[in-house]
Design a protein around this motif. Structure first.
Motif, short mmCIF file in Angstrom:
data_model
loop_
_atom_site.label_atom_id
_atom_site.label_comp_id
_atom_site.label_asym_id
_atom_site.label_seq_id
_atom_site.Cartn_x
_atom_site.Cartn_y
_atom_site.Cartn_z
N LYS A 116 -16.55 -43.46 -15.62
CA LYS A 116 -17.08 -44.66 -14.97
C LYS A 116 -16.25 -45.86 -15.39
O LYS A 116 -15.76 -45.90 -16.51
CB LYS A 116 -18.54 -44.85 -15.35
CG LYS A 116 -19.40 -43.75 -14.83
CD LYS A 116 -20.86 -44.02 -15.03
CE LYS A 116 -21.59 -42.79 -14.54
NZ LYS A 116 -22.82 -42.98 -13.97
N PRO A 117 -16.09 -46.84 -14.51
CA PRO A 117 -15.27 -48.02 -14.85
C PRO A 117 -15.76 -48.69 -16.14
O PRO A 117 -16.94 -48.91 -16.33
CB PRO A 117 -15.46 -48.94 -13.65
CG PRO A 117 -15.84 -48.03 -12.53
CD PRO A 117 -16.62 -46.91 -13.16
N GLY A 118 -14.81 -49.00 -17.00
CA GLY A 118 -15.12 -49.70 -18.24
C GLY A 118 -15.64 -48.83 -19.36
O GLY A 118 -15.89 -49.30 -20.45
N LYS A 119 -15.81 -47.54 -19.11
CA LYS A 119 -16.31 -46.63 -20.14
C LYS A 119 -15.26 -45.56 -20.43
O LYS A 119 -14.57 -45.12 -19.52
CB LYS A 119 -17.61 -45.97 -19.70
CG LYS A 119 -18.70 -46.97 -19.46
CD LYS A 119 -20.04 -46.33 -19.53
CE LYS A 119 -21.06 -47.46 -19.35
NZ LYS A 119 -22.35 -47.10 -19.69
N PRO A 120 -15.15 -45.14 -21.68
CA PRO A 120 -14.17 -44.09 -21.99
C PRO A 120 -14.62 -42.75 -21.40
O PRO A 120 -15.81 -42.52 -21.21
CB PRO A 120 -14.18 -44.05 -23.52
CG PRO A 120 -15.49 -44.61 -23.93
CD PRO A 120 -15.87 -45.59 -22.85
N PRO A 121 -13.65 -41.87 -21.11
CA PRO A 121 -14.03 -40.56 -20.57
C PRO A 121 -14.81 -39.76 -21.60
O PRO A 121 -14.64 -39.93 -22.80
CB PRO A 121 -12.69 -39.90 -20.25
CG PRO A 121 -11.67 -40.67 -20.99
CD PRO A 121 -12.23 -42.04 -21.22
N LEU A 122 -15.67 -38.86 -21.13
CA LEU A 122 -16.46 -38.04 -22.04
C LEU A 122 -15.55 -37.12 -22.85
O LEU A 122 -15.73 -36.95 -24.03
CB LEU A 122 -17.47 -37.21 -21.25
CG LEU A 122 -18.48 -38.03 -20.45
CD1 LEU A 122 -19.31 -37.10 -19.57
CD2 LEU A 122 -19.38 -38.81 -21.38
N LYS A 123 -14.57 -36.52 -22.20
CA LYS A 123 -13.62 -35.65 -22.87
C LYS A 123 -12.28 -35.80 -22.18
O LYS A 123 -12.18 -35.66 -20.97
CB LYS A 123 -14.08 -34.21 -22.82
CG LYS A 123 -13.17 -33.28 -23.55
CD LYS A 123 -13.70 -31.86 -23.56
CE LYS A 123 -12.73 -30.99 -24.33
NZ LYS A 123 -13.11 -29.60 -24.31
#
Length: 82
Positions: A47-54
């Motif tokens: 999601k924009p502005g959030k780091p990827p889960l993995k």
């Protein structure tokens, strides 16, 4: 001069050439491999502005058929008056 922050990523998925354009603040080889994996449907798009889960690494991506990842910055357009 300001960077364009727009990049072209090219890769192969099971031998078929693919490419896409992405707008991001930075691009490194590790980032290009992860984004190619996202484009191939192997990793979720963050999601924009959030780091990827993995983050998908190169060895992981290669196991699923992603190869030859290359990236480049797009050229900045300079408009001329007159």
């Amino acid at each position: 001069m300001k960077q364009t922050e727009i990049f072209v990523v090219e890769y192969k998925l099971h031998g078929h050439s693919k490419s896409f354009v992405i707008r991001t603040k930075k691009m490194r080889n590790e980032d290009a491999w992860h984004w190619a994996s996202c484009d191939a449907g192997l990793a979720p798009i963050p999601k924009p502005g959030k780091p990827p889960l993995k983050v998908m690494s190169r060895p992981q991506a290669e196991r699923f058929g992603v190869t030859d990842v290359k990236w480049r910055e797009t050229a900045a357009l300079e408009w001329m008056d007159g």
